[in-house]
Design an enzyme around this catalytic site. Structure first.
Site, short mmCIF file in Angstrom:
data_model
loop_
_atom_site.label_atom_id
_atom_site.label_comp_id
_atom_site.label_asym_id
_atom_site.label_seq_id
_atom_site.Cartn_x
_atom_site.Cartn_y
_atom_site.Cartn_z
N SER A 59 -2.78 18.33 -5.23
CA SER A 59 -1.72 18.84 -4.35
C SER A 59 -2.23 19.98 -3.49
O SER A 59 -1.89 20.09 -2.30
CB SER A 59 -0.51 19.28 -5.17
OG SER A 59 -0.89 20.15 -6.20
N ASN A 102 -4.23 18.42 -0.60
CA ASN A 102 -3.68 17.36 0.24
C ASN A 102 -2.21 17.51 0.63
O ASN A 102 -1.79 16.92 1.61
CB ASN A 102 -3.84 16.01 -0.48
CG ASN A 102 -5.29 15.66 -0.73
OD1 ASN A 102 -6.07 15.49 0.20
ND2 ASN A 102 -5.68 15.56 -1.99
N TYR A 103 -1.43 18.29 -0.14
CA TYR A 103 0.00 18.32 0.12
C TYR A 103 0.56 19.71 0.38
O TYR A 103 1.69 19.83 0.83
CB TYR A 103 0.76 17.69 -1.06
CG TYR A 103 0.50 16.21 -1.19
CD1 TYR A 103 1.09 15.30 -0.31
CD2 TYR A 103 -0.34 15.71 -2.17
CE1 TYR A 103 0.85 13.94 -0.41
CE2 TYR A 103 -0.59 14.35 -2.30
CZ TYR A 103 0.00 13.47 -1.41
OH TYR A 103 -0.25 12.13 -1.51
N LEU A 104 -0.20 20.75 0.07
CA LEU A 104 0.31 22.11 0.25
C LEU A 104 -0.25 22.73 1.52
O LEU A 104 -1.47 22.83 1.68
CB LEU A 104 -0.08 22.97 -0.96
CG LEU A 104 0.46 22.51 -2.31
CD1 LEU A 104 -0.05 23.42 -3.42
CD2 LEU A 104 1.99 22.48 -2.30
#
Length: 571
Positions: free
Chosen positions: A525, A528-530
């Protein structure tokens, strides 16, 4: 004959490579670096079948070494792994070998396994001169690690072609143990600009194809044989082009923040629609929003592990409860998600959602699709109509980033020590990882490392106890004879006690952090997502060194965020 159309993964072009529509002008590189050819085993290292020494042909022996190296790994105890390996290995054998070697249980790889263990020990014991020679050899490959993009020297990611070996997969993958064959230049597609110097293939070989596609960001590609997926050599994450793409990804997620309320109102209206397709769409988007589920792309049956996403959920993957554990309207999920990671969750939902799910499940078998009227193409088209650039993955990025920021605001205070702030950060990150189902098996070294940490804590506790006694004794002496010398001794002992208390506190925080994160993968995360600007702003606001959150490679990847973000940034 039933067939399924393979869908293009969201955010990717027809060749499976992410890009943002921009074109580069010039691209030149050296091509890929191939792994060395197989080096046969020494004559004193043997393979045995049914107790008898067997001299294997080079191709058969090479595949045997792949299995021998993994002899102590749990993979080689699994029936599927053994079956797939033995089937593929026999295909590499000569007719004579195939006639002789008919049972894996009669194969003895132990001598080969021991040989590689000995080689590993020799590498560990290399002299400084041998290490220098090895480093010098690495420098010879440096030309492969850079390319020239639009006149700028850019670092390439992994410029090596994957070596042959045995496929492992994640979880209980049905293809584990299959042979990943050696990639030849004839399997390779080169991408570069027309006016560049085309990389030369190894002597006696030719490339499969040389193309000049300026809309994609990969330099080299090939198809691996186990799953038929395309592998790429691409720019390093720290490259300018990658940084721009990262920035754009997070900006789209920030735009969703402005429209999410309207989108939520829209999918709630869908729950009451007379059209079943819209009802299913509304519930699916609700799950993607609330639970950060992946959309789920269709795939050929039997080709990969039985993993699903939101749109490909089956009736058997959910159980409905009017009441459960003191909560109302609960959906119990149990399925394999990406990388064969089990997703198990019990979630209270809105009453209307539970009512719709009952409707979707009526007169269906356990293996029937839950959302039988929609697919990911339709779902993403609906999201695009709501907001340009919106996909299921954008919801995932948005919810992950907002969760991190909310958790950091709640868990952090300025009077904390740096170690306490880092623990708070990891706890916030863990909340995101749980939301996104980023799990992992506890590291094999976990118990040993925790034991070592516990021993350090016990030793520090003893030292602190001794230091407190010495401080008490020094204070008694000072009360009896108030000299400057004894006063300084008391001050010194007080400093020792405070220092040991701080060290003990750090060790205990470290132990808590490790225990809480043993089965959670925080890196996925975070990378890639934060939105990295949240972490950078938090570091600057609370005085936490950025290197405590991001390692060198990660700081290179997010250099754009580190340079442009101040402590007042809000996602």
């Amino acid at each position: 004959v039933k067939t399924k159309t393979l869908e293009i993964p969201e955010g990717r072009n027809k060749e499976g490579c992410s890009h943002d529509g921009k074109k580069w002008k010039t691209l030149e590189h050296k091509g890929p670096l191939f792994p060395p050819e197989y080096e046969p085993l020494p004559e004193n290292v043997s393979f045995y079948y049914n107790g008898e020494h067997v001299q294997l042909s080079p191709a058969t022996e090479e595949v045997a070494t792949f299995y021998a190296k993994m002899l102590e790994h749990e993979y080689t105890t699994k029936e599927v792994f053994q079956k797939n390996f033995f089937a593929d290995w026999r295909e590499e054998m000569t007719d004579e070998e195939r006639g002789l070697i008919r049972s894996l249980s009669k194969c003895d790889f132990r001598e080969i396994h021991q040989y590689f263990l000995d080689q590993a020990e020799k590498r560990k014991a290399m002299t400084k001169e041998e290490k220098r020679q090895k480093e010098a050899q690495k420098l010879l490959t440096e030309e492969y690690s850079f390319c020239t993009l639009d006149g700028h020297r850019e670092k390439i990611g992994n410029f090596r072609v994957e070596p042959p070996g045995l496929f492992r997969g994640r979880g209980e993958h049905p293809k584990m143990g299959k042979l990943k064959k050696r990639i030849q230049p004839e399997d390779i597609t080169i991408n570069c600009s027309k006016d560049s110097k085309i990389p030369a293939p190894p002597a006696g070989h030719r490339w499969k194809k040389v193309q000049h596609d300026d809309t994609v960001t990969w330099l080299v590609s090939w198809v691996e044989n186990v799953q038929g997926s395309i592998k790429y050599i691409m720019l390093n994450p720290s490259s300018k082009l990658k940084g721009e793409k990262d920035w754009q990804k997070y900006e789209i997620a920030r735009k969703l923040k402005l429209k999410v309320d309207a989108i939520r109102s829209e999918y709630r209206r869908d729950w009451k629609s007379r059209e079943m397709k819209k009802r299913q769409r509304g519930v699916a988007i609700y799950f993607i929003d609330k639970l950060a589920l992946r959309a789920g792309n269709e795939k050929e049956e039997g080709e990969t592990a039985d993993t699903v996403g939101c749109c490909s959920l089956r009736v058997e993957h959910i159980t409905l409860h009017e009441q459960l554990d003191g909560l109302e309207h609960v959906v119990e999920f149990d399925f394999l998600g990406k990388d064969s990671i089990r997703y198990y969750n019990k979630v209270p939902v809105e009453k209307r959602v539970l009512k719709n799910l009952k409707l979707f499940m009526e007169n269906k078998n356990p293996d029937d699709d839950l959302f039988d009227r929609i697919n990911t193409t339709y779902l993403n088209k609906t999201l695009q109509d709501s907001m340009k650039g919106l996909t299921a993955k954008v919801f995932r990025t948005y919810n992950a980033s907002t969760t991190l920021q909310d958790q950091l605001n709640r868990l952090t205070s300025s009077d904390m020590s740096v170690e306490e702030k880092i623990l708070a950060y990891n706890r916030a990150n863990r909340a995101v990882a749980i939301l996104c189902n980023h799990q992992r098996a506890a590291p094999k070294t976990f118990e040993k490392s925790m034991q070592n940490l516990q021993e350090k804590i016990e030793l520090k506790e003893k030292l602190l106890e001794t230091a407190k006694k010495e401080l008490k004794e020094a204070k008694n002496q000072y009360r009896q004879n108030k000299t400057d010398k004894l006063k300084k001794l008391v001050e010194q002992k007080e400093k020792v006690v405070e220092r040991l208390k701080e060290q003990l506190k750090k060790l205990r925080l470290q132990m808590t952090d490790r225990e809480e994160n043993k089965v959670i993968a925080l890196g996925t995360s975070k990378l890639n997502y934060l939105d990295p600007r949240i972490s950078v702003a938090w570091c600057k606001k609370f005085g936490v060194p950025i290197e405590k959150i991001y390692n060198k490679t990660q700081r290179d990847k997010f250099a754009w965020a580190i340079d442009m973000t101040d402590e007042d940034f809000q996602f």
